[in-house]
Design a protein around this motif. Sequence first.
Motif, PDB file in Angstrom:
ATOM      1  N   THR A 133       8.453  -4.533   0.337  1.00  0.00           N
ATOM      2  CA  THR A 133       7.614  -3.486  -0.249  1.00  0.00           C
ATOM      3  C   THR A 133       7.524  -3.667  -1.764  1.00  0.00           C
ATOM      4  OG1 THR A 133       8.263  -1.943   1.489  1.00  0.00           O
ATOM      5  CG2 THR A 133       7.320  -0.984  -0.511  1.00  0.00           C
ATOM      6  N   SER A 160       4.092  -4.513  -3.542  1.00  0.00           N
ATOM      7  CA  SER A 160       3.616  -3.521  -4.520  1.00  0.00           C
ATOM      8  C   SER A 160       3.337  -4.197  -5.849  1.00  0.00           C
ATOM      9  CB  SER A 160       4.670  -2.426  -4.735  1.00  0.00           C
ATOM     10  OG  SER A 160       4.940  -1.783  -3.528  1.00  0.00           O
ATOM     11  N   ARG A 188      12.608  -4.442   4.406  1.00  0.00           N
ATOM     12  CA  ARG A 188      11.404  -3.641   4.159  1.00  0.00           C
ATOM     13  C   ARG A 188      11.330  -3.227   2.693  1.00  0.00           C
ATOM     14  NH1 ARG A 188       7.385  -0.215   6.121  1.00  0.00           N
ATOM     15  NH2 ARG A 188       7.532  -1.067   8.212  1.00  0.00           N
ATOM     16  N   SER A 208       2.568  -4.165   8.137  1.00  0.00           N
ATOM     17  CA  SER A 208       2.689  -2.699   8.080  1.00  0.00           C
ATOM     18  C   SER A 208       2.813  -2.231   6.623  1.00  0.00           C
ATOM     19  CB  SER A 208       3.882  -2.237   8.931  1.00  0.00           C
ATOM     20  OG  SER A 208       5.011  -1.977   8.144  1.00  0.00           O
ATOM     21  N   ILE A 209       3.482  -3.024   5.784  1.00  0.00           N
ATOM     22  CA  ILE A 209       3.586  -2.639   4.362  1.00  0.00           C
ATOM     23  C   ILE A 209       2.215  -2.730   3.687  1.00  0.00           C
ATOM     24  CG2 ILE A 209       4.611  -3.252   2.132  1.00  0.00           C
ATOM     25  CD1 ILE A 209       7.062  -4.272   3.802  1.00  0.00           C
ATOM     26  N   ASP A 226      -0.609  -2.327   5.079  1.00  0.00           N
ATOM     27  CA  ASP A 226      -1.392  -1.163   5.538  1.00  0.00           C
ATOM     28  C   ASP A 226      -1.089   0.067   4.702  1.00  0.00           C
ATOM     29  OD1 ASP A 226      -2.864  -2.367   7.431  1.00  0.00           O
ATOM     30  OD2 ASP A 226      -1.616  -1.752   9.147  1.00  0.00           O
ATOM     31  N   GLU A 227       0.234   0.291   4.465  1.00  0.00           N
ATOM     32  CA  GLU A 227       0.629   1.446   3.656  1.00  0.00           C
ATOM     33  C   GLU A 227       0.010   1.371   2.261  1.00  0.00           C
ATOM     34  OE1 GLU A 227       4.887   1.603   3.534  1.00  0.00           O
ATOM     35  OE2 GLU A 227       5.009   1.844   5.724  1.00  0.00           O
ATOM     36  N   LEU A 228       0.033   0.156   1.678  1.00  0.00           N
ATOM     37  CA  LEU A 228      -0.496  -0.002   0.321  1.00  0.00           C
ATOM     38  C   LEU A 228      -2.007   0.211   0.292  1.00  0.00           C
ATOM     39  CD1 LEU A 228       1.746  -2.981  -0.788  1.00  0.00           C
ATOM     40  CD2 LEU A 228       1.698  -0.717  -1.865  1.00  0.00           C
ATOM     41  N   ARG A 229      -2.695  -0.296   1.319  1.00  0.00           N
ATOM     42  CA  ARG A 229      -4.154  -0.081   1.398  1.00  0.00           C
ATOM     43  C   ARG A 229      -4.446   1.415   1.454  1.00  0.00           C
ATOM     44  NH1 ARG A 229      -4.051  -4.023   5.541  1.00  0.00           N
ATOM     45  NH2 ARG A 229      -4.560  -6.090   4.712  1.00  0.00           N
ATOM     46  N   HIS A 230      -3.595   2.130   2.196  1.00  0.00           N
ATOM     47  CA  HIS A 230      -3.759   3.568   2.348  1.00  0.00           C
ATOM     48  C   HIS A 230      -3.495   4.277   1.023  1.00  0.00           C
ATOM     49  CE1 HIS A 230      -4.015   7.136   4.849  1.00  0.00           C
ATOM     50  NE2 HIS A 230      -3.009   7.639   4.158  1.00  0.00           N
ATOM     51  N   THR A 231      -2.472   3.813   0.278  1.00  0.00           N
ATOM     52  CA  THR A 231      -2.126   4.442  -1.003  1.00  0.00           C
ATOM     53  C   THR A 231      -3.186   4.166  -2.082  1.00  0.00           C
ATOM     54  OG1 THR A 231       0.148   3.965  -0.390  1.00  0.00           O
ATOM     55  CG2 THR A 231      -0.211   4.794  -2.625  1.00  0.00           C
ATOM     56  N   TRP A 268       0.236  -6.152  -5.601  1.00  0.00           N
ATOM     57  CA  TRP A 268      -0.879  -5.192  -5.635  1.00  0.00           C
ATOM     58  C   TRP A 268      -1.171  -4.779  -7.077  1.00  0.00           C
ATOM     59  CZ3 TRP A 268      -1.522  -5.039  -0.390  1.00  0.00           C
ATOM     60  CH2 TRP A 268      -2.645  -4.365   0.073  1.00  0.00           C
TER      61      TRP A 268
END
Lengths: 565, 151
Positions: A460, A464, A456, A424-425, A427-432, A467
């Motif tokens: 995260t 991050s 979390r 889920s984290i 996914d959030e990063l891909r979205h950001t 990333w």
Amino acid sequence: MAPGDLDFERLFRDAPALLLVLQADAQFTILDATDAYLRATFTERTKIVNHGLFDVFPDNPDDHSATGARNLRASLQRVMTSRAPDTMAVQKYDVRRPDSTGGGFEERFWSPVNSPVLASDGRIRYIIHRVEDVTDYVRGSLPEAVQHEPSDAVERRNRALEREILQRSRELDALNRSLQQINEALNTEIAERKRAQNWLSELLRSAPDGIIIVDREGRIVLANDQAGLHFGYTTEELTGQSIEILVPDRQRRSHTEHRARYIATPRRRNMGEGLELLGQRKDGSFFPVEISLSPIETAEGLWVAGIIRDITQRKQETEQIRRLNEDLRRHTVELEAANRELEAFSYSVSHDLRAPLRSIDGFSQALLEDYAAQLDQTARDHLARVRAATQRMGVLIDDLLALSRVTRSELHPEAIDFSALAESIADELRHTYPARRVEVDIEPGLQAMGDGRLLRIALTNLLSNAWKFTEPRPIARIRIGRYVAEDGRSGFFVRDNGVGFNMAYAHKLFGAFQRLHAANEFPGTGIGLATVQRIVQRHGGRIWTEAAVDAGASFFFTLRSEVPS
Amino acid sequence: MENKIILLVEDNPDDEALTLRALSKSNVANTVVVARDGVEALDYLFARGAHAGRDPEDKPAVTLLDLKLPRVDGLEVLAQIRSAPATRLLPVVILTSSREEQDLVNSYRLGANSYIRKPVDFAQFTEAVRQLGLYWLVLNETPGDPPGATR
């Protein structure tokens, strides 16, 4: 002439005694006999050697009260078990006449002795059976007068006397046996008592506690080694002394009174009951003791046994524990105060430190908007830098507050689907960062035990970072999986193929505000990994890293309360 | 919309100026009454003290309430607003620097309608104020408003 040259066989066979040599077996096989024995029993060597004793010498079948064979067998068996000579009472044991003289049995009385011949290892090699023919004696013991009575009357009296002698003989025999048994039993009991006494006195002597027994006048009857050690006396010095010499001077009078009361109403008093007492050593020094008392009824009257325990060490330990507890309490109070202070500080930072920043940023912006015409490019650039710095300060404050929240917040451990959390984290990063191409490989089925909210935050931060530091890679690769150490402890890892870092600076990585890259290269406040470490530590785990410049970085961490896989 | 009053409870003059600037930048032309501490805010709402002559029925459309205030703090102001029948249903928006968990929880527990954290970045702050004005002054209907009426 040496004894070895003697003809022992000849000597044995011609010996003027009635001897049988028997094998120590179940049949008591006859091995040899003296010529005298053969003559006395009307037999020949070849007829009895290698035959069982009772096969060749049975009881007289016509004498129904015959007990000779039974008694002899019992005696031989006693020799076998006791390995000692056994003298039998006079036995009536009739012998068979040779067939040439008409056969039948002839009355005989014997006085037998059975004696073992032992081998060097103590086992029975042979049994020598020696008998004396006492028939004439038994008959000849009759009074002179009686011998001149009519022959049938003499015969009757003879019979009666024989029976009486035999009867007495048997009684004597039985008495002997029972005396022997009593003797054996007594010997056994004496040995056992001696053992028990040795054991008890050894126990008393070597007991780890001091033991002192006093009589009703308070004189020491017995003191063991440990009691002597406690008080600095030898046990000999203590014996016979008044117990009060072991009591501090100013308590002697009351001790005497207490003792008198105890003698009047004796009862068992266990260790730790009543007051703590002081003992006085020979050198006059004192030490704390614990005493248990029990009355003993003896032939000499009431004695009192006291067990004395030196509790110096225990008292020291208790005192140390008390001090440690106090230290702990003080530290707790200090920690609580520090925590409250931190709480107040964070609250203040949250409210008051941000307000001026807002003013700086807001009024810089107002200048830019309202006085754009009066400001040249340089002035506008300065104001832009003021605003950028202000905003950066705002982010710093927020990150610091987040770190402090991680430290302050209560831990609520639960079972976490670590794989799903990572997914889920990611996914959030891909979205950001939709422009980035990052391949994330998450090991399925990872389970963790921890505070979901904090884990979390930690994960995260780690993802991050991965990333961020893989940004220069055309294809960024991030792997999340289970790590198992050599000692069997397991944890997790986050690995990337990013720019990595020099391990020489690894120790700086987890400190707040520590950064290994320039801000214009990779932005950040340097608080993320400090936060991750704080979270891992709060879970009782640890975090470490492996990396090399331009070769990616791996972060490993354990959580103490992990779900076993 | 022009007749609706906004009550701004704010002790920091910079924040007051920035909030007013953000409101005007967002074309919110309503009357903004500023109270500089909790006592002043309560005096205004309950028409007492310095505001004794005021018509208490003339209630603000929304109250923007800071938490850290001199004398009576924001949470206490909120508690008094919610416990008085006249102001029980008044829209109150907490507008503060803090994002502390305890502030959030306490505000909502005492009946705040909304909780906005003032961003450091003025552009973001302006955007937040613009949305606030749009929502509470234009979109939101309160029990006191006659349907379709404007005051």
